[in-house]
Scaffold this motif. Structure first.
Motif, short mmCIF file in Angstrom:
data_model
loop_
_atom_site.label_atom_id
_atom_site.label_comp_id
_atom_site.label_asym_id
_atom_site.label_seq_id
_atom_site.Cartn_x
_atom_site.Cartn_y
_atom_site.Cartn_z
N GLY A 119 -32.72 36.39 -5.24
CA GLY A 119 -33.77 35.48 -5.64
C GLY A 119 -33.79 34.26 -4.74
N TYR A 120 -34.98 33.82 -4.36
CA TYR A 120 -35.08 32.66 -3.47
C TYR A 120 -34.61 31.39 -4.17
CZ TYR A 120 -36.86 28.76 -0.85
OH TYR A 120 -36.95 27.57 -0.17
N SER A 163 -30.41 47.46 3.41
CA SER A 163 -31.13 46.24 3.74
C SER A 163 -30.94 45.22 2.63
CB SER A 163 -32.63 46.53 3.94
OG SER A 163 -33.28 45.40 4.51
N ASN A 164 -31.48 44.02 2.88
CA ASN A 164 -31.54 42.97 1.87
C ASN A 164 -32.98 42.48 1.78
OD1 ASN A 164 -28.66 42.75 1.38
ND2 ASN A 164 -28.53 41.81 3.40
N VAL A 165 -33.37 42.05 0.57
CA VAL A 165 -34.70 41.48 0.41
C VAL A 165 -34.59 40.21 -0.43
CG1 VAL A 165 -35.90 43.68 0.63
CG2 VAL A 165 -35.21 42.90 -1.64
N ILE A 166 -35.50 39.28 -0.15
CA ILE A 166 -35.59 38.03 -0.91
C ILE A 166 -36.83 38.08 -1.78
CG2 ILE A 166 -35.88 35.53 -0.75
CD1 ILE A 166 -34.42 35.63 1.94
N VAL A 167 -36.66 37.86 -3.07
CA VAL A 167 -37.75 37.91 -4.03
C VAL A 167 -38.06 36.49 -4.51
CG1 VAL A 167 -38.47 38.80 -6.28
CG2 VAL A 167 -37.10 40.24 -4.75
N ILE A 198 -38.94 33.62 -10.85
CA ILE A 198 -38.09 34.25 -9.81
C ILE A 198 -37.07 35.17 -10.46
CG2 ILE A 198 -36.34 33.81 -8.04
CD1 ILE A 198 -37.86 31.22 -7.37
N ARG A 199 -36.46 34.70 -11.53
CA ARG A 199 -35.46 35.50 -12.22
C ARG A 199 -36.07 36.81 -12.75
NH1 ARG A 199 -34.25 31.95 -15.71
NH2 ARG A 199 -32.84 30.83 -14.31
N ALA A 200 -37.27 36.72 -13.30
CA ALA A 200 -37.93 37.92 -13.82
C ALA A 200 -38.26 38.90 -12.70
CB ALA A 200 -39.20 37.51 -14.57
N ARG A 201 -38.70 38.37 -11.56
CA ARG A 201 -39.03 39.25 -10.44
C ARG A 201 -37.78 39.91 -9.87
NH1 ARG A 201 -44.11 36.58 -7.00
NH2 ARG A 201 -45.40 36.13 -8.84
#
Length: 489
Positions: free
Chosen positions: A379-380, A346-350, A402-405
């Motif tokens: 990352g979004y 799968s893919n996820v957007i953080v 975002i980068r940290a997440r």
């Protein structure tokens, strides 16, 4: 990035084209497997139009770059590749560099204005006449690029009603019969090949711009899919990789939403085809009968490419998607009930607008419970023209957060996917061999999709093994998502 192999004799120009200059062309492809299909359609049209395919852009009179227009990095890569190709007009033999593909379709005249190094920017509607277009460009004629439009407004819902002469849908050429098939020319000799089920998307995910430039969802006629699959089998293809923007929607515009359940066994039954793999399943549209067909049909790989994107219901609702951890885990439970060793990716957007620490924890808890083989983490970032880009700034996280997440989730995913690969030690797998070089034999087990899901290295009794062979082996070790397997004696 991929380029063309030398064309086979059957794709050489016909006698009717012998009086035309034999111009060489190199296809350079960026982006997804759907773009690879489009490039092979363009290659088929170019060879039919009297061009000679070459693998090396340095040796080409014309370089055609099939661009990607999905996210910022892909667009940057496309521009860089076009500039590199343009340099060949000084250092190589290239006379023209042409941009095609999603970025060219999405930006049209704006891209042409900002990138004068490209001799032309061609949209999808130029594809049917690509050979004539290239010849005119080489002769010095100016091509006026199109003004981009929202292609969702151009395509009627039913392909039966579509006027193919007016609106081109790349990679979906109609095929009447296998003999003399000229709709596609293979650009490599891999033992697997992508095969388009459909093009476009009717969903309105707030983060995604693809429907704007790819258009509404249009299913390919089953007869065309089957005929092209037969043609690919004749080219030595052992695995078909069915691609689209949303494979679970296949057939809805043809009046039969369950058409994929019927088509898959027919594809698996084609002489020479050993495996059929489906990509990009939308969880909200995934039906129990489809899960059963993919999980239990001989010749259909129990492989589930599920586009979860997130697990928090609050985030998914802002994405205009549906689901939550309970429904997603229930879906995975159904899959593993049919095929306990199924491959799942799968893919996820953080960092999506409004994502809280609690939302992030829901996502990570889900990833731990899901036990997927591969998870892509993105990352979004705002994509122009999308609904999410217009969300209130108060909802948007700053780039550092975002980068940290992303880093946090990536570290977790690397650990989880390595654990999942380790769990496969002792499993018997069937590996499609793709590379044999310098004593190393690499291929893919059934749970490993092409290019993005890791590889399996074969050891043991491997004498005489060649690319295209399917070899039964037992997994003896893992490294990250990659496996090592010993060939069964």
């Amino acid at each position: 990035m991929s380029t063309a192999t030398e064309p086979s004799a059957e794709t050489a120009p016909t006698d009717q084209q012998a009086d035309q200059p034999l111009v060489s062309v190199a296809m350079v492809t960026l982006g997804c497997t759907r773009n690879e299909v489009d490039s092979e359609e363009l290659a088929g049209r170019l060879t039919a139009g009297g061009f000679r395919l070459v693998a090396d852009p340095d040796e080409a009179d014309t370089v055609v770059v099939n661009t990607c227009g999905f996210v910022e990095q892909a667009k940057k890569d496309s521009v860089d590749t076009l500039l590199e190709a343009a340099d060949l007009k000084e250092t190589g033999k290239a006379q023209a560099v042409v941009a095609v593909g999603c970025m060219a379709e999405r930006y049209g005249k704006d891209l042409a204005a900002e990138l004068p190094e490209a001799d032309a920017v061609l949209g999808f509607d130029d594809y049917p006449d690509i050979a004539a277009k290239l010849r005119s460009i080489l002769s010095g004629e100016t091509h006026h690029p199109h003004t981009p439009q929202d292609r969702r407004l151009l395509l009627p819902i039913s392909p039966v009603e579509r006027d193919a002469s007016a609106i081109s849908v790349p990679g979906m050429a109609a095929v009447d019969q296998v003999p003399g098939f000229a709709g596609r020319t293979r650009l490599d000799d891999a033992p697997w090949a992508p095969l388009k089920l459909a093009s476009g998307c009717d969903r309105r995910c707030t983060f995604c711009a693809i429907p704007q430039f790819r258009g509404s969802f249009v299913s390919r006629r089953p007869s065309d899919v089957l005929h092209e699959a037969q043609w690919l089998a004749q080219q030595g293809v052992k695995e078909l990789f069915l691609v689209s923007e949303n494979s679970t929607s296949y057939g809805k515009d043809l009046g039969d939403i369950r058409l994929l359940e019927t088509l898959l066994p027919e594809l698996a039954g084609i002489d020479g085809i050993e495996r059929v793999r489906v990509s990009y399943l939308q969880p909200a549209e995934t039906r129990p009968d489809l899960l059963k067909v993919i999980g239990t049909t001989p010749g259909v790989t129990p492989y589930f490419d599920l586009s979860f994107q997130h697990a928090s219901n609050a985030v998914l609702r802002r994405m205009k998607r549906f689901g939550d951890p309970e429904s997603f885990l229930g879906l995975l439970e159904q899959i593993r009930g049919y095929a306990p060793e199924a491959g799942v990716r799968s893919n996820v957007i953080v960092g999506f607008p409004g994502e809280t620490e609690e939302d992030l924890e829901i996502l990570t808890d889900f990833l731990v419970a899901a036990r997927m083989d591969v998870t892509g983490v993105f990352g979004y970032s705002d994509e122009e023209g999308t609904e999410a880009a217009g969300f209130d700034d108060s909802l948007k996280l700053d780039e550092d957060e975002i980068r940290a997440r992303v880093e946090h989730v990536n570290e977790l995913v690397e650990e989880l996917t390595a654990q999942r690969a380790e769990e496969r030690i002792g499993e018997q797998v069937v590996v499609l061999v793709e590379e044999v070089a310098d004593g190393e034999i690499l291929g893919r087990a059934a749970h490993q999709g092409p290019e993005v899901d890791g590889m399996t290295s074969l050891e043991g009794d491997v004498e005489g093994v060649r690319p295209g062979d399917l070899v039964t082996a037992t997994v003896i070790a893992s490294e990250g998502v990659d496996l090592v397997a010993s060939v069964n004696g």
